[in-house]
Design a protein around this motif. Structure first.
Motif, mmCIF file in Angstrom:
data_model
loop_
_atom_site.group_PDB
_atom_site.id
_atom_site.type_symbol
_atom_site.label_atom_id
_atom_site.label_comp_id
_atom_site.label_asym_id
_atom_site.label_seq_id
_atom_site.Cartn_x
_atom_site.Cartn_y
_atom_site.Cartn_z
ATOM 1 N N ASP A 121 0.966 -1.920 -8.451
ATOM 2 C CA ASP A 121 1.758 -3.056 -7.997
ATOM 3 C C ASP A 121 2.085 -2.894 -6.520
ATOM 4 O OD1 ASP A 121 3.294 -5.324 -7.884
ATOM 5 O OD2 ASP A 121 5.092 -4.374 -8.705
ATOM 6 N N LEU A 122 1.408 -3.648 -5.675
ATOM 7 C CA LEU A 122 1.654 -3.616 -4.244
ATOM 8 C C LEU A 122 2.360 -4.885 -3.805
ATOM 9 C CD1 LEU A 122 -1.779 -2.300 -2.877
ATOM 10 C CD2 LEU A 122 0.241 -0.971 -3.496
ATOM 11 N N SER A 123 3.278 -4.748 -2.886
ATOM 12 C CA SER A 123 3.950 -5.913 -2.326
ATOM 13 C C SER A 123 2.969 -6.681 -1.450
ATOM 14 C CB SER A 123 5.152 -5.481 -1.487
ATOM 15 O OG SER A 123 4.716 -4.829 -0.300
ATOM 16 N N PRO A 124 3.230 -7.957 -1.162
ATOM 17 C CA PRO A 124 2.327 -8.718 -0.287
ATOM 18 C C PRO A 124 2.103 -8.033 1.060
ATOM 19 C CG PRO A 124 3.830 -10.210 -1.395
ATOM 20 C CD PRO A 124 4.284 -8.822 -1.725
ATOM 21 N N ARG A 125 3.148 -7.417 1.627
ATOM 22 C CA ARG A 125 3.011 -6.743 2.918
ATOM 23 C C ARG A 125 2.122 -5.497 2.784
ATOM 24 N NH1 ARG A 125 3.011 -8.701 7.819
ATOM 25 N NH2 ARG A 125 5.014 -8.449 8.856
ATOM 26 N N GLN A 126 2.306 -4.767 1.685
ATOM 27 C CA GLN A 126 1.460 -3.597 1.448
ATOM 28 C C GLN A 126 0.003 -4.001 1.268
ATOM 29 O OE1 GLN A 126 3.560 -1.936 -1.923
ATOM 30 N NE2 GLN A 126 4.574 -0.380 -0.669
ATOM 31 N N ARG A 127 -0.238 -5.129 0.614
ATOM 32 C CA ARG A 127 -1.608 -5.619 0.443
ATOM 33 C C ARG A 127 -2.232 -5.940 1.793
ATOM 34 N NH1 ARG A 127 -0.340 -10.031 -4.312
ATOM 35 N NH2 ARG A 127 0.585 -8.570 -5.813
ATOM 36 N N TYR A 142 3.886 2.640 5.148
ATOM 37 C CA TYR A 142 3.288 1.798 4.103
ATOM 38 C C TYR A 142 2.066 2.482 3.500
ATOM 39 C CZ TYR A 142 5.920 -2.587 4.592
ATOM 40 O OH TYR A 142 6.890 -3.548 4.562
#
Length: 223
Positions: free
Chosen positions: A150-156, A185
């Motif tokens: 599960d990655l946050s949009p920013r991490q993606r 990150y």
């Protein structure tokens, strides 16, 4: 899709998403003697096919396409249009087969199968039946141990840019983050993948993880 009298329409309308003319011609020949199915449209991408027609019962989908689209995105796009999917693939890239299986296709069939096996698979899928095969079953079985991260949009965003070849400093500039924040990150992303049992210790492994999870487009096939 049913006619006004409530009966199921025949022949079933089949679309093909494939960028090799030889494969399309071969599939047409395989299905030529099948009265219950008819190939009505072909295209090199799902978007192009749906621009031609959405009146389809089934789409036969190749997994690696010239637009770099992911199997998950393609299957979701077809489902949104009310169309089911059968994958016809060379089967030499297991992560693409797994991605398609996770997206909910009716089956996965190798291009190297006998003509009668391929024809039977298309006919069955065209009426909404599951098409079991060793590749499809193996992909579903392996998915139990394929832990999603599960990655946050920013991490993606950071992962996509960094894994595609950008240095951390360039990622920082493109995302408006500081270099320290980008590195933080990346450290957290690596940790999440490690906790999921999917190592991402270097840039190559991060690239593989980003491909597997659909954060990067599929590399274009070499001609």
């Amino acid at each position: 899709m049913r006619s006004s009298n409530g009966r199921t329409e025949y022949p079933r309308r089949v679309g093909v998403v494939e960028d090799h003319a030889v494969t399309i011609a071969g599939l047409r020949q395989i299905l030529a003697d099948e009265p219950d199915v008819e190939i009505v449209a072909t295209a090199a991408s799902v978007t192009e096919l749906l621009a031609v027609t959405r009146e389809l019962h089934l789409v036969v989908l190749d997994l690696r396409l010239p637009d770099g689209s992911s199997p998950i995105a393609n299957v979701e796009q077809l489902r949104a249009a009310g169309v089911e999917t059968l994958v016809l693939t060379s089967g030499d890239e297991p992560f693409l087969v797994r991605a398609a299986a996770r997206a909910g296709v009716l089956g996965v069939v190798r291009k190297s199968e006998r003509d009668d096996v391929i024809a039977a698979a298309v006919c069955a899928a065209a009426v909404g039946e599951l098409v079991p095969s060793m590749d499809w079953a193996a992909a579903i079985d392996s998915d139990d141990s394929f832990a999603e991260v599960d990655l946050s949009p920013r991490q993606r965003d950071v992962l996509s840019l960094y894994a595609s070849g950008e240095p951390a400093a360039r990622v920082a500039k493109l995302t408006g983050l500081t270099a320290d924040t980008v590195n933080a990150y990346l450290g957290r992303i690596r940790q999440k993948y490690a906790e999921a049992g999917r190592p991402a210790r270097n840039k190559t492994e991060l690239f593989k993880r980003a491909l597997e999870d659909g954060w990067l487009p599929i590399p274009r096939r070499r001609r």
